[in-house]
Design a protein around this motif. Structure first.
Motif, PDB file in Angstrom:
ATOM      1  N   ASP A  37      -3.894   7.813  -8.886  1.00 23.69           N
ATOM      2  CA  ASP A  37      -3.109   8.442  -7.840  1.00 23.69           C
ATOM      3  C   ASP A  37      -2.326   9.616  -8.405  1.00 23.69           C
ATOM      4  O   ASP A  37      -2.316   9.845  -9.603  1.00 23.69           O
ATOM      5  N   HIS A  89       7.561   4.007  -4.798  1.00 21.21           N
ATOM      6  CA  HIS A  89       6.596   5.068  -5.092  1.00 21.21           C
ATOM      7  C   HIS A  89       7.342   6.361  -5.388  1.00 21.21           C
ATOM      8  O   HIS A  89       8.152   6.816  -4.576  1.00 21.21           O
ATOM      9  N   ALA A 207      -7.121  10.288  -3.153  1.00 20.57           N
ATOM     10  CA  ALA A 207      -6.054   9.566  -2.459  1.00 20.57           C
ATOM     11  C   ALA A 207      -6.098   9.826  -0.956  1.00 20.57           C
ATOM     12  O   ALA A 207      -5.863   8.918  -0.152  1.00 20.57           O
ATOM     13  N   TRP A 210      -8.887   7.713   0.478  1.00 18.29           N
ATOM     14  CA  TRP A 210      -8.508   6.294   0.512  1.00 18.29           C
ATOM     15  C   TRP A 210      -7.559   6.020   1.666  1.00 18.29           C
ATOM     16  O   TRP A 210      -7.680   5.026   2.372  1.00 18.29           O
ATOM     17  N   ARG A 211      -6.592   6.923   1.886  1.00 18.79           N
ATOM     18  CA  ARG A 211      -5.643   6.735   2.989  1.00 18.79           C
ATOM     19  C   ARG A 211      -6.364   6.734   4.331  1.00 18.79           C
ATOM     20  O   ARG A 211      -6.080   5.919   5.201  1.00 18.79           O
ATOM     21  N   SER A 271       0.800   7.276  -0.425  1.00 18.43           N
ATOM     22  CA  SER A 271      -0.348   6.804  -1.174  1.00 18.43           C
ATOM     23  C   SER A 271      -0.413   5.303  -1.065  1.00 18.43           C
ATOM     24  O   SER A 271       0.607   4.659  -0.869  1.00 18.43           O
ATOM     25  N   HIS A 272      -1.586   4.739  -1.247  1.00 20.36           N
ATOM     26  CA  HIS A 272      -1.706   3.287  -1.281  1.00 20.36           C
ATOM     27  C   HIS A 272      -1.109   2.847  -2.612  1.00 20.36           C
ATOM     28  O   HIS A 272      -1.691   3.049  -3.646  1.00 20.36           O
ATOM     29  N   LYS A 275      -1.804   0.793  -6.060  1.00 15.47           N
ATOM     30  CA  LYS A 275      -2.052   1.318  -7.404  1.00 15.47           C
ATOM     31  C   LYS A 275      -1.044   0.526  -8.103  1.00 15.47           C
ATOM     32  O   LYS A 275      -0.910   0.293  -9.187  1.00 15.47           O
ATOM     33  N   GLY A 277      -1.981   5.196  -4.476  1.00 12.84           N
ATOM     34  CA  GLY A 277      -2.680   4.681  -4.608  1.00 12.84           C
ATOM     35  C   GLY A 277      -1.745   5.795  -5.156  1.00 12.84           C
ATOM     36  O   GLY A 277      -2.536   5.623  -4.233  1.00 12.84           O
ATOM     37  N   THR A 278      -1.107   8.483  -3.235  1.00 12.75           N
ATOM     38  CA  THR A 278      -0.696   8.931  -3.023  1.00 12.75           C
ATOM     39  C   THR A 278      -1.231   8.464  -2.421  1.00 12.75           C
ATOM     40  O   THR A 278      -1.631   8.796  -3.866  1.00 12.75           O
TER      41      THR A 278
END
Length: 278
Positions: A37, A89, A207, A210-211, A271-272, A275, A277, A278
């Protein structure tokens, strides 16, 4: 099933904390990852059972409080049956809560006490109060506010945020706008953030994908690729395989969506942090 919720930071902390994300519920068997991320780092706090992380070639139990920063490849994650995890985060290019440059945390997965002992002690006290229902996220932000120690390059922090926001922003165009050479921008950015701009842009694109996929079952990976800033679907698949070892469809399986209920309204801006993740 696991459920998530995110909490935006108060205005006075927004420059140093991107937000707090909470994942809770029955995590047994839920497939998940600690992701590469673009954030400065993630600080995870387990109020429920600890998870297990595949790191260094073996599965190991996570500490009650730990830091993850600058991963170049996803790591396997097993949630506890009784999961209640908060993730702090930190924004791209900023690890001011930890008192170190974000670049110093690249590839780090370590107990918080090894990096910021005083913050670890205060978060341990907050955790004890939270478990007895005497403290919540507002009090957590108060603890974090007492530990902000500016230790970042403000300009490079803004550059990182620009790369996250704008998929098409080129290093050359940005260097010109800043009236510096590309070489100088590359060197200063890497010293501050830990990645070259090119590598950072790649992680930001991953990222974003993924989001988008995390908000609900994907009907078109080509559309996800386009929205995230990839050349095409094949480009997205190559990146996923390189960064996680799996294709997007293998990762975002029916089992994944059945096990983890993500709220699009709170998930999209962050982000997720699974991690963390952003």
């Amino acid at each position: 099933m696991l459920h998530d919720r995110s909490f935006p930071p108060p205005a006075h902390l927004a420059a140093h904390v991107a937000g707090v994300w909470r994942l809770s519920g029955d995590g047994e068997g839920a497939p998940d990852w600690l992701l590469p991320d673009v954030g400065g780092a993630d600080i995870a706090i387990h109020l429920g059972g600890p998870g297990h992380l595949f790191f260094g070639g073996e599965w190991s139990e996570q500490p009650a409080r730990f830091v993850v920063g600058g991963l170049s490849r996803a790591l396997g994650l097993r949630h506890a049956r009784s999961t209640d995890t908060l993730v702090i985060h930190l924004p791209p290019g900023c690890a001011c809560l930890l008192g170190v440059p974000a670049a110093a945390l690249r590839g780090t997965v370590a107990a918080l006490g090894d990096i910021a002992p005083r913050l670890d002690r205060d978060l341990a006290r907050w955790s004890d109060a939270a478990l007895s229902k005497r403290s919540g996220v507002a009090e957590l932000y108060a603890v974090l506010g007492a530990h902000v120690r500016p230790h970042c390059d403000p300009l490079m922090k803004r550059v990182a945020a620009s790369f996250v926001r704008e998929a098409e922003l080129s290093v050359e165009r940005l260097a010109g706008a800043l009236e510096m050479s590309r070489r100088h921008l590359n060197r200063r950015f890497q010293e501050s953030v830990g990645w070259t701009p090119r590598d950072f842009k790649r992680l930001a694109r991953f990222a974003r994908a993924w989001r988008i996929a995390g908000t609900g079952p994907v009907t078109s990976w080509a559309a996800v690729a386009a929205d995230a800033g990839y050349f095409d679907q094949a480009h997205l698949v190559r990146d996923f395989k390189d960064l996680t070892g799996e294709t997007p469809t293998q990762l975002f399986s029916t089992a994944w969506y059945d096990a983890i209920a993500l709220d699009p309204a709170t998930y999209a801006p962050m982000s997720h942090p699974s991690k963390t993740g952003t």
